[in-house]
Structure formats: structure tokens, C-alpha cells
Design an enzyme around this catalytic site. Structure first.
Site, PDB file in Angstrom:
ATOM      1  CB  THR A   1       8.634   0.288  -3.448  1.00  0.00           C
ATOM      2  OG1 THR A   1       8.010   1.077  -2.443  1.00  0.00           O
ATOM      3  CG2 THR A   1       8.397  -1.180  -3.201  1.00  0.00           C
TER       4      THR A   1
ATOM      5  CG  ASN B   1      -1.942  -1.110   1.120  1.00  0.00           C
ATOM      6  OD1 ASN B   1      -2.912  -1.001   0.368  1.00  0.00           O
ATOM      7  ND2 ASN B   1      -1.681  -2.218   1.818  1.00  0.00           N
ATOM      8  CD  GLU B   2       4.707   1.578  -2.661  1.00  0.00           C
ATOM      9  OE1 GLU B   2       4.999   2.256  -1.663  1.00  0.00           O
ATOM     10  OE2 GLU B   2       5.524   0.786  -3.189  1.00  0.00           O
ATOM     11  N   PRO B   3       2.174   5.234  -0.805  1.00  0.00           N
ATOM     12  CG  PRO B   3       3.967   6.661  -0.404  1.00  0.00           C
ATOM     13  CD  PRO B   3       3.639   5.289  -0.900  1.00  0.00           C
TER      14      PRO B   3
END
Ligand code: F6R
Length: 645
Positions: A194, A175-177
């Protein structure tokens, strides 16, 4: 059953081993352990307790699992408990957080492969109870696949315990920014950071998939219990943001602040930026030992922009240090003591100054000519981290030996190796039954991510040896004082290394025994991306434990350097060795001899600069910081910590 119950009654409280103090800065329960091993053992124990408790009630235990470097020791401990303590996983159902997309299960970079390698292949879990997002589903089916994955978790009754790591972007799972608080299992585009962090395992960022499948924030939040693991310096700043910052989609891990049963398990390095660790005087009363005084006063100078001797009572009172001021009586006394202390760390005589009063010098004057042993984890850390000091030690007449702990072969690119093989073959040196031809064929036909053949690895190791000789000869070290230990833990041909073994420690003991040094220098630079420095230092510590009773060891001092990946803070430094502009250039040239590591560093970690640039910048910054404290103004300084073993 009885044994299981008695085990349970000793169920853990984290606070027994890791101290937790709520502070007004921290918004999330966290426990700090001395090291990742202690933390991982505690976490594994909590998981095992849960599995057993559920089993006693005839219930399934649903675990949410993570991959990456963070949970590896937890899995190791669970495997150990299975093998040695009969911990059974028959009632366990697992759901992994994420998988790269697209990704085959056989690919050694897949999370499918990782989980089997680290856990599932070694325990008695039922294969049908294992769920890992499938990186091979077609794009058309992906949406429905994610819905089904989410539903399956619900059908199993939801996750009882979710294990998490945290990425430098603040991601949990992938769950990236920007991820929404209510997001569920879905496909996602990976953040550049990442992918950058994964680049070394994939041998280049271009090979890292751009997408992944991940459980969502809501999926994770629904878990009844959450444990987030973070180890090492590289995680320190994101951990501070996550624990002390406001909840924001920019740092998805901050959503965990709202979970009422989530704990962050940290080691000292990952916790090092937390206010209560970094600047405890801002949090509450402190017990002021010498180390804390140095840390606080140097911080105060940086905060106020003043040199040590210009600090006044008001500065101390305004910045949470009134207790310290009261203990010492006046800022004048404190300032003078601190100034002298920092002043005494500076020396141009790292091996000690002959015939000088050494009361306030970092090193002993006697013996005037010392035997020095420099341990370098890779064949170049010696010159990168202490090239200037190395040079001075040789020039000042000490008997300097350098021992390269690992071959460093995986950091030589195929292009580089091919170049050397082709030159050798081109010169007609293709004896040994066509060895060079074979090496060239091995390189050219090599598949992505596969392990190099033994011959290619030998060539790569040889390239690094020859580069090392070029650098040590330049510094005036005779070849017979240059030692290549080729510690076996490193020789896997891949980024994943073997655990430290007896053979490694024996080799370390043998070289120390042989040289009987008065000084050992070693890398205390633990932020390298694949942990080689840490294992190399552990190998030294283990050897020192064994050798300590020997009489010659009483005269042996241990100095730890840094520089390739990070630098010591000023308050930690016990010896600072200044360099003139000429010495800076000489050090640069010594680093240049390690040509295979120049012009595009293969394993560069978070820092995109070449090693000579990092080293120069760090050495220069140390000098500037000394100057700003009111001390002499040098071009550069190398820093060392004296380690009591
Ligand atoms: C892995 C995962 C990621 C990692 C994170 C930290 O399943 O979901 O969120 O936990 O990228 O990775 P490491 O532990 O390698 O630092």
C-alpha cells in the site's frame, strides 16, 4: 418535485448496461462495464437516486465515502448533477473511510484535501455533515477518537451506501491483510505494498506515513448497500481473488462475499482475470469467433505444455473446447489454421516488404517507402516499447517521425535537475538575469510535495528533450523529424493532470495533418500508474475521429505497442517483429540515452525494474512464447496490435 419523481422512476438496473452472469466460479455479484466512465456514471446515478428518495421521505442520506483514483469519476458526475440537474446534498451526511496518520488537513496528500478538492468544495453539503477521520489527533487521544467516530456513524442511523475501492493487498478502507471480520474504526499499520503504491504521490516511499485511521470491516459490513469500484489492469488479479477465492483475512475484501447487498463494479481490464472473461470455455458453451479461437488454443498450448501442431482431440475435449472441436471437425484442421495464423504475424518488415506478396503479411508492400509517425506518451516510450522496430523502420528507408506527446518533466528528479543547472552555471552560462542561479535556489529551497517552479519544470523538460535527441540521433533520425508536442493536459507540475482539452486534440491533429502518415504507432499500454498513456491514447483517438474523413487517412494504419508497463497477450498480436541479439543491445543503448530515467526510476509503478530490463524481459518472453507454440526461436520480439479506428 415532479421532475425528481420522474427521474426516480427511471431508476437503474446495472444489468441494462453491464452484463452480469452468475457462474460457478464467482461468489460475488459483479457488473462489468466497457470502461470506468460508464461504470462511474451508473454508480453516481444510484447514489443520486438514493439521495433523492431519502429527501422525498424527509430523511438524511448517510454515505460512506472512499478516496483514491477509483471514485474520482463518480464524484465528477455527482458534481455535474449538482450543477446541471440541481441535485442537492443538503440532506447528505458523509463518513470517510480513512485518513493517513499523522496527517494535517492542509497537506495535499491528505484525504481531507482530496475530498474537498474532488467533491465537497463543489456541492451544497453542510460542512457539519462531513466526517473524515482526523489525522491530527494526538496519539493519546486516538483510541477514544476512533470509538467516537464509530459511535457517530451509529448515531446517524448507520451508513446507507458505502463506496469502496480495493487496494492491491485486497484492503478495503485501510483494512490491510490480517484485519478481523469484526474490526471497527481503529488505527492500523499500512502494508508495504500500500505504501509502495502511494509512493509516487508522496514523491518517495519514505514520505508515505506508516499508519492510518480506518473504519473497520464490521463498520463497512454494517452498511445497508455497498458498491466496490475497481478499474484497470492493476486490479485484475486481486479482483479475481476477491470474487472467486475463499473468504480469508489475507484478502479482507473477500469478507464482502457475505454481504447480501454488495456489488462490484468493474471495467473490462479489472475483470480480465475472471474465469468467465479469461477462459469462458471453462464456464459454459461459447460462440466461437476468430478472436476467441485464438485465445483458447494459445491458452490450451500453455496449459498442456504442447506446441500448436501437437494438440490432439483429447486436449480440446478435456479443457472445455469440445464445442469448438465439433464446429471445426478435427484438431488437425484447427491446429493448422492456428499455426498459420500465428506464423503470419511474424515479420522483419514492419513497414511492409517491398515487391513481396503481402496477402499474408501484417503490413502492405505498397508504398514501399512509408511515412511513419510514432507517438510516444513520454519522451522514452518509443525506444522502450518499440526500439527494435523503430530501428528497422529507419534502416529500411521509411521516413520516420517521432512525436513526444508530453514533456515528461515531472519524472526528472531534483538531484538530476540540480546537476544540470550547476553544470550550466559552472560553465559561466548564467545569463538571462541569473536564471541558473534562480533555478538552483528554487530546487534547493523546495518544500516536500510542493510543485516545481515554472523555470525548474522548463529545465526538467529540456533535459528530457535532449535525452530524446540523443536516442533518436543514435537511431539515425534527423532532428527535424523529432517533434515535442508538450500537450497541455500534462503541464500541471503535479501527478494529477488536467482533463484532455481542445488544445491537446488540436496539437495532435496538426502533427498528423503535417506528416500525413501511412503508419501511426501509439502506446496501447494502459497500465501506467498515472494514466498518462491512457489520456495520450484518448487524445489520438479524438484526433483520428476528426481527421478520418480526410482522403489521406484512408491509407493510414494504426499500430498499438506496449512494453513499459505490460505486454500484449500472444492471441492479441497482429504483428510480431523479431530482434537479433545485436538488435536487442542496440535497443538497450537507445534506452540508456534517457539517463534521467535510469538508476532509480522515479515513477516505476508496481515493477521495480528499470525500463530497459522490463523491455528486454517482455520482448524475450514474447519470443519464448512463440517458440513454445512451435514457431521460430528468436532472441526477442516486439508486438503490435492493428487498431481499426
Ligand atoms: C481510500 C481507501 C483505499 C482505496 C484503495 C484503492 O479511501 O480506503 O482502500 O480505495 O487503496 O485505491 P485506488 O482507488 O487509488 O486504486
Amino acid at each position: 418535485m415532479e421532475a425528481k419523481l420522474s427521474n426516480l422512476s427511471k431508476s437503474i438496473t446495472y444489468e441494462e448496461s453491464g452484463k452480469f452472469e452468475e457462474t460457478r466460479f464467482e461468489k460475488k455479484h459483479n457488473v462489468i462495464f466497457q470502461n470506468s466512465k460508464d461504470g462511474s456514471i451508473k454508480v453516481a446515478k444510484e447514489i443520486a437516486d438514493l439521495i433523492i428518495r431519502k429527501d422525498l421521505n424527509d430523511e438524511k442520506c448517510v454515505l460512506g465515502l472512499a478516496t483514491g483514483s477509483s471514485p474520482i469519476k463518480v464524484y465528477e458526475e455527482l458534481v455535474r448533477m449538482h450543477k446541471e440537474e440541481n441535485l442537492s446534498f443538503q440532506n447528505v451526511v458523509t463518513f470517510n473511510l480513512d485518513e493517513y496518520f499523522p496527517m494535517t488537513k492542509e497537506n495535499i496528500q491528505s484525504y481531507h484535501y482530496f475530498m474537498h478538492e474532488h467533491l465537497f468544495n463543489h456541492i451544497d453539503i453542510l460542512p457539519e455533515n462531513i466526517h473524515i477521520p482526523d489525522g491530527t489527533v494526538s496519539v493519546d487521544e486516538l483510541h477514544q477518537y476512533c470509538i467516537d467516530y464509530e459511535n457517530k456513524i451509529g448515531e446517524e442511523g448507520g451508513i446507507d451506501l458505502q463506496l469502496l475501492g480495493i487496494g492491491r493487498t485486497g484492503h478495503i478502507g485501510f483494512n490491510e491483510p490480517g484485519s478481523h471480520f469484526n474490526s471497527e474504526t481503529r488505527s492500523i499499520i499500512l502494508d508495504y505494498i500500500t505504501r509502495f503504491d502511494a509512493a509516487t504521490s508522496f514523491l518517495g516511499i519514505d514520505n508515505v506515513p506508516k499508519k492510518a485511521i480506518t473504519m473497520g470491516i464490521k463498520t463497512v459490513r454494517k452498511a445497508k448497500r455497498i458498491i466496490l469500484l475497481a478499474w484497470g489492469q492493476n486490479k485484475a488479479s486481486i479482483i479475481k481473488e476477491t470474487i472467486e477465492g475463499d473468504i480469508s483475512s489475507k484478502v479482507p475484501a473477500t469478507y464482502l462475499q457475505q454481504h447480501n447487498n454488495a456489488t462490484f463494479i468493474l471495467d473490462l481490464e479489472a475483470a480480465s482475470e475472471l474465469t468467465r472473461i479469461k477462459t469462458p470455455w471453462l464456464v459454459g458453451p461459447c460462440s466461437w469467433d476468430e478472436k476467441l479461437k485464438s485465445k483458447a488454443i494459445i491458452w490450451l498450448c500453455q496449459k498442456t505444455g504442447k506446441s500448436i501442431l501437437k494438440l490432439i482431440d483429447e486436449d480440446y475435449n478435456d479443457h472445455g473446447m469440445s464445442g469448438l472441436l465439433a464446429e471445426e471437425g478435427s484438431s488437425y484442421n484447427l491446429n493448422i489454421k492456428m499455426f498459420n495464423k500465428v506464423q503470419h504475424t511474424i515479420t522483419g518488415w514492419p513497414g511492409g516488404k517491398p515487391n513481396a506478396d503481402d496477402t499474408y503479411r501484417p503490413e502492405r508492400a505498397f508504398p514501399a517507402k512509408k511515412r511513419v509517425l510514432i507517438f510516444s506518451p513520454h519522451p522514452d516510450d518509443d525506444v522502450i516499447s518499440m526500439g527494435g522496430t523503430f530501428d528497422r523502420l529507419v534502416e529500411q528507408g521509411h521516413e520516420v517521425h517521432v512525436a513526444y506527446q508530453t514533456s515528461g518533466n515531472i519524472a526528472v528528479s531534483n538531484h538530476e535537475a540540480l546537476k544540470f543547472a550547476e553544470v550550466t552555471k559552472g560553465m559561466g552560462c548564467n545569463n538571462d538575469n541569473g536564471l541558473m542561479k534562480k533555478i538552483i535556489d528554487d530546487i534547493v529551497s523546495k518544500k516536500d510535495n510542493s510543485i516545481d517552479s515554472v523555470d525548474v519544470r522548463r529545465l526538467k523538460g529540456k533535459i528530457r528533450q535532449c535525452e530524446s535527441f540523443a536516442a533518436t540521433r543514435y537511431l539515425g533520425v534527423p532532428d527535424e523529424h523529432v517533434h515535442f508536442l508538450n500537450l497541455p493536459f500534462y503541464e500541471t507540475g503535479s501527478i494529477k493532470k488536467n482533463p484532455l482539452g481542445e488544445a491537446d486534440i488540436n496539437l495532435m491533429c496538426a502533427i498528423i495533418e503535417k506528416i500525413k502518415p501511412h503508419q501511426i504507432y501509439a502506446a496501447g499500454d494502459l497500465a501506467d500508474p498515472h494514466g498518462t498513456h491512457r489520456v495520450s491514447l484518448d487524445a489520438l483517438f479524438e484526433a483520428l475521429k476528426i481527421l478520418k474523413p480526410k482522403p489521406y487517412m484512408r491509407d493510414c494504419w494504426l499500430w498499438l505497442y506496449r512494453g513499459a508497463w505490460q505486454e500484449w497477450d500472444i492471441d492479441e498480436i497482429d504483428m510480431a517483429v523479431p530482434m537479433s541479439p545485436d538488435q536487442v543491445l542496440k535497443k538497450r543503448k537507445a534506452i540508456f540515452f534517457h539517463q534521467s530515467q535510469k538508476d532509480g526510476v522515479m515513477f516505476q509503478g508496481n515493477d521495480i525494474r528499470e525500463f530497459w530490463m522490463r523491455a528486454e524481459d517482455r520482448n524475450n518472453k514474447t519470443a519464448v512464447k512463440y517458440k513454445e507454440l512451435g514457431l521460430a526461436d528468436y532472441a526477442a520480439m516486439e508486438a503490435f496490435v492493428k487498431w481499426e479506428y
